[in-house]
Write an enzyme that holds these catalytic residues in place. Structure first.
Site, short mmCIF file in Angstrom:
data_model
loop_
_atom_site.label_atom_id
_atom_site.label_comp_id
_atom_site.label_asym_id
_atom_site.label_seq_id
_atom_site.Cartn_x
_atom_site.Cartn_y
_atom_site.Cartn_z
N ASP A 295 21.16 21.36 -68.80
CA ASP A 295 21.59 20.09 -69.39
C ASP A 295 23.04 20.27 -69.80
O ASP A 295 23.40 21.28 -70.40
CB ASP A 295 20.74 19.73 -70.62
CG ASP A 295 19.39 19.19 -70.24
OD1 ASP A 295 19.31 18.39 -69.30
OD2 ASP A 295 18.41 19.55 -70.91
N CYS B 153 16.81 22.92 -70.13
CA CYS B 153 15.64 22.10 -70.46
C CYS B 153 14.44 23.02 -70.63
O CYS B 153 14.15 23.83 -69.75
CB CYS B 153 15.38 21.09 -69.34
SG CYS B 153 13.84 20.18 -69.57
#
Length: 132
Positions: free
Chosen positions: A49, A42
């Site tokens: 992620d 991120c």
């Protein structure tokens, strides 16, 4: 003393999508890849992620070589990207590498902050008679 980069890290760092000639250019068909362990970072929090990436494409003159795709996808694990950027970059790089007649990429990202995200990007028009 600086630590030498391990061979796997060197392979990933220099990876790009490579192609080979399509041996079945006489018909349209779909190639379908599922990549269940995709990860990127991120750009705001730097937390990882995780996603399943699905790639579907109708090849033209060239097809994707699988080992190169594996190495290319692993490059993302250290990159700070929003979900939308990751999916669109994969599509752009696939199109640049093999110029498919049609391509569809989906990023099915794991839940973060109680929100489930799926991002889909498409290139071209699916040829008639090719099942979707």
């Amino acid at each position: 003393m600086a630590e030498e980069m391990k061979y796997g890290a060197r392979m990933i760092a220099g990876a790009r999508i490579e192609t080979v000639p399509n041996q079945s250019t006489g018909r349209d068909y779909i190639i379908d890849f599922t990549i269940p362990e995709f990860t990127c970072l991120c750009p705001i929090s730097n937390f990882p992620d995780f996603a399943t990436i699905r790639i579907r494409y109708v090849p033209s003159g060239r097809i994707v070589e699988l080992k190169s795709l594996k190495l290319y996808i692993n490059q993302f694990r250290e990159q700070e990207l929003f979900h939308e950027q990751a999916v669109n970059r994969i599509l752009d790089d696939l199109v640049a590498a093999c110029a498919p007649k049609w391509a569809w990429i989906e990023g099915d990202f794991n839940v973060r902050g109680n929100i489930k995200t799926k991002v889909r990007a498409v290139h071209g028009t699916l040829p008639p008679g090719v099942p979707d």
